[in-house]
Design an enzyme around this catalytic site. Structure first.
Site, PDB file in Angstrom:
ATOM      1  CE  LYS D  16      -4.477   0.812   0.502  1.00 43.43           C
ATOM      2  NZ  LYS D  16      -5.250   0.019  -0.343  1.00 43.43           N
ATOM      3  CB  THR D  61      -3.056  -3.085  -0.335  1.00 44.30           C
ATOM      4  OG1 THR D  61      -4.291  -2.601  -0.999  1.00 44.30           O
ATOM      5  CG2 THR D  61      -2.289  -3.860  -1.235  1.00 44.30           C
ATOM      6  CG  ASP D  62      -8.671  -1.779   3.546  1.00 44.44           C
ATOM      7  OD1 ASP D  62      -8.980  -0.718   3.354  1.00 44.44           O
ATOM      8  OD2 ASP D  62      -8.949  -2.250   4.727  1.00 44.44           O
ATOM      9  CG  PHE D 166      32.294  22.171 -15.984  1.00 49.62           C
ATOM     10  CD1 PHE D 166      32.804  21.195 -15.573  1.00 49.62           C
ATOM     11  CD2 PHE D 166      31.691  22.029 -17.270  1.00 49.62           C
ATOM     12  CE1 PHE D 166      32.651  20.114 -16.009  1.00 49.62           C
ATOM     13  CE2 PHE D 166      31.717  20.909 -17.753  1.00 49.62           C
ATOM     14  CZ  PHE D 166      32.134  19.758 -17.484  1.00 49.62           C
ATOM     15  NE  ARG D 183      29.634  25.367 -12.869  1.00 49.75           N
ATOM     16  CZ  ARG D 183      29.313  24.004 -13.113  1.00 49.75           C
ATOM     17  NH1 ARG D 183      28.743  23.920 -14.243  1.00 49.75           N
ATOM     18  NH2 ARG D 183      29.613  22.945 -12.689  1.00 49.75           N
ATOM     19  CD  GLN D 227      30.425  15.196 -13.024  1.00 55.59           C
ATOM     20  OE1 GLN D 227      30.084  16.412 -12.571  1.00 55.59           O
ATOM     21  NE2 GLN D 227      30.202  14.716 -14.325  1.00 55.59           N
ATOM     22  CG  ASN D 253      24.711  21.387 -13.074  1.00 58.44           C
ATOM     23  OD1 ASN D 253      24.334  22.183 -12.870  1.00 58.44           O
ATOM     24  ND2 ASN D 253      25.869  21.218 -13.613  1.00 58.44           N
ATOM     25  CG  HIS D 255      22.246  23.539 -16.575  1.00 57.42           C
ATOM     26  ND1 HIS D 255      23.234  23.143 -16.203  1.00 57.42           N
ATOM     27  CD2 HIS D 255      21.494  22.552 -17.303  1.00 57.42           C
ATOM     28  CE1 HIS D 255      23.521  21.786 -16.535  1.00 57.42           C
ATOM     29  NE2 HIS D 255      22.459  21.477 -17.112  1.00 57.42           N
TER      30      HIS D 255
END
Lengths: 301, 301, 301, 301
Positions: D16, D61-62, D166, D183, D227, D253, D255
């Site tokens: 569930k 599942t109940d 980078f 950056r 990284q 990332n 940007h």
């Protein structure tokens, strides 16, 4: 500026939003399904609930929910517009403090599946992303009562890969956009159309017909801008159905930017595009019959 | 009913939605960040673009985007309200066919992180889900020009685990809700407040102060219904800042249902709840100063 | 427990996610559209980028993006599986540090519109919510190179209004669910099928055929539980296409609860339902051919 | 390739998902709140339910839902890890066909509001977007039983406006990216950390400590790539808590592109950015102690 006047409640409304009601018609072996998202909104004599906390005139939103489900059995939801009218009238007629009621419905489409080429009796797959909408307002008691119906569609996503331009526009110091005579035009149409009648309309047929009329004009008429295309679509709907008083359209320009492959020595003549998320142009238009009856509270939220 | 009148464009507007502009102030080692989602909407003499496809009076939405980014550098976005006023006025002042401009901004909050107990100069974590909003309308040319500022907050999610009841409400045949004298009250407040001034306001401080005023009254005042609580919150904001003309609130009742554990022989005195998604109550209230100046086009979308 | 061993990078991968590439084929008046969301993932000799910050072996994710758009022109994306194989092989073949590449694609379906009953040449409406998926892995250089193709569908939302039961299940002290012999069964199928070949497959036809096979068995076979129905659907796909090695299915049980109208004296024999959001059952099944070739890295994320 | 072997069920699980449990502790005037999204998954002897539709070994599942709510009262959810362990063990211990159980929890944070500068007893506002996660697996009966705990965080959105570069990356024919030495670096960290113990851990303190360790290293250490930053964050968590066996990180990332204002004669030295939606880089890293105990089924979904 310093304001010193008394503080007052100047407007109010309340309701139960997004009741997810699914109605199955199973009177024969061939079942039918209507899948709805129903919201109710009441206006009326509720100021005490806000100002002093007196709830004696407040019909609980839970009661609104129960009513929405109960009426889905009978009178039922076929067509949805009649259900919305009945539900809104119920609140106005049966609840003294309610002056007007609004019912807003989204209907999700299901397509009957095929098994061995034949339509199956009780199995469907969901169709989207487009959603049909119905908005009904009922105001006033007894012989004073009036009603309004607005139909609509949300997220009718449509794209043409040619037959669209954008050029000869206004230019200022911040304008760097290049004119183009051949581009992809894509949008997600959100439209609402106000009916001049509340009965005697073949609701399901008219919905399908408006959708077709709008799609056909989008496809076949050359576009000088999304503005023009929206106007044309609204006009086409009004021309097709004289029962329509006005059409309101809102449509994002879902930009498809031609990707710069020339940097890699690759030609790209309208073949490879980047579909951008944000920002997007957003265009609004209202197209009306000049002899349309007054809208009254039809467009009030 | 069959309408036969001419079909006309009765309203229109267009703009660029959701420019995701992030502005860093780095004049000193201690940077500042403002993270915005900026939408611009223009109204004016654009009918030809819709009706005949003539774009000669249309400032492209791409140009609106460039302008939004350019003005984020200078005059900058600090405070956001002044940026919105400058951007809207730019379009009205510099573009002949534009009669009025609306700038709608969502601001996402960032919290400066701590390193070794000290605030870091240039690193933040996002705070949410609440979002601050600013909506500015500038209409008219030259000495006729007027402006309106609306502040706001979306998704201020707030919950109290006691001090809330709902009882003595209207009962009809579909009412099965049990009254309660102690429940969880939770909502996601969406509020907009209209200022009676467009300058001389300490925008950032007032935002923080309104937020605090609303939260404190939510926390401390016993609630007989969400309606009452919303009115109290609007009233508290108006009382705290006489520069406010009106407050509009919309708030879902995010239902927390006490879970039935009695079936398992377990007592549950307001301890274990199911937080439901849909449906939900949805309450609207507008609270105003009676001497508020006219709203003009401030609330037009 | 206190660990004292050296800290190491034990696994890594990186790529560019969600390139929204739209490819139009316009070699004749009748255009074709393929609308893709392309993600690339590289594994290889990248530890230095993580551990010491040396990026000399890292092909920028921006370059992966450019490559994805460039190859969408040529070889093109028709069929999508061949595009994915070419794109993945490009990274492995052309970039020395890359040991393996994975390309994951979502394809959004568009339906050609009809105008006056005829298919239009260059206009479509989006179809959903279902999304076709393609996942390709290419590993190894030169003659060692191997490839795997996984097809799939997400959000195939399907519902049957009868022909489903859930009874004779395990009961414990917390079981209050009543068995039922007639219920609505609805789900959003997410399926992935691994091919035993990477060429010689009529990819578009096989996709349509698997979809039909799964839908037909859902519709026609009585369901004792969603578990059984999922197994049947996987089995039907494998039986229809001997080129399939295995099918993995994940499906929420989108509960439709019969609404209690008896409180209002209204009968409800499977006609009015509440479609619940959360919680939902979530069922997983993998159905395989016993002679399936090894999966290798096909299922690695 | 044509496969002809028998078709079999090769794997399965069910449960569930997304029980939205809110637990209030109200033993004193100062209440506490824990707001959870709880999913349960069972593995065991369920093949008959799939293959032949025999549900006799299937715990509904109940029932799993009822159990999740019941145990939220007692033993309660404070700390969440102990609740998850108790709930998972309950299914394995009390339900014969269950071989292992997995409990996955998202916890939503609430911040106690201040009233007049003092913390309020029973009112909170939601904090986000970050979400704390707990995943517990319990496998085996009696003395064979083993357990695993994984903590984590989703959507820890963090940004630094400088201290990131980078450059010096691999270049090929499709590389057009310019290297940058300054950056914006922004991401939404999704991290999971596996504990080498299931008891004797100050769960809430360790969560806060790992969060702080990761944030501090993100802020203070110069980044040569996302990284490297991810590796550093994983390493910092492991160094801070020797009870951690490994950390798995996935981070988009997000940007932030410097906006080209030079076209308008405006300088933009890292001040005005466009925050892009898609595509985005997506970086994965796993950082481990070399003497970590085996993961067993801890990472199985």
């Amino acid at each position: 500026m310093e304001l010193t006047g008394p503080i007052v409640l100047s407007d109010n409304r309340y309701g139960k939003a997004e009741n997810r009601i699914v109605r199955i018609y199973r009177d024969s072996a061939r079942h039918e399904i209507r899948d709805l998202n129903v919201s109710t909104v009441l206006r009326g004599d509720f100021a005490d609930a806000y100002v002093s906390g007196d709830q004696s005139k407040v019909l609980p939103t839970d009661t609104q929910k129960q009513t929405a489900y109960a009426l889905a059995k009978k009178p039922g939801v076929q067509p949805v517009e009649d259900y919305a009218l009945a539900l809104a009238a119920h609140f106005v007629d049966e609840t003294e403090p309610v002056h007007s009621a609004r019912v807003e419905i989204e209907e999700f489409a299901w397509q009957r599946v095929a098994v061995g080429g034949l339509e199956h009796d009780h199995t469907w797959v969901r169709q989207g992303p487009e959603v049909r909408t119905v908005t009904v307002t009922v105001a006033g008691k007894g012989v004073e009562q009036r009603a309004w119906v607005i139909g609509g569609v949300d997220d009718l996503v449509i794209l043409k890969s040619t037959g669209s331009q954008f050029a000869d526009f206004l230019v200022d110091d911040f304008t760097v956009l290049e004119p183009t005579n051949d581009r992809v035009l894509a949008t997600a149409v959100n439209a609402r159309w106000r009916f001049a009648a509340t009965s005697g309309v073949a609701w399901d047929e008219v919905y399908a017909g408006i959708r077709t009329a709008m799609i056909e004009v989008f496809a076949t008429r050359h576009s000088k801008a999304l503005q023009q295309t929206l106007f044309d679509m609204g006009e086409a709907a009004l021309e097709a159905y004289p029962v329509l008083a006005e059409v309101r359209l809102a449509a994002p320009n879902k930009h498809h930017f031609g990707y710069d492959l020339a940097r890699f020595g690759i030609e790209n003549h309208g073949e490879v595009f980047h579909a951008a998320d944000r920002p997007y142009g957003l265009i609004h238009a209202t197209v009306s019959r000049q002899d349309a009856p007054p809208a009254g509270p039809a467009w009030e939220p």
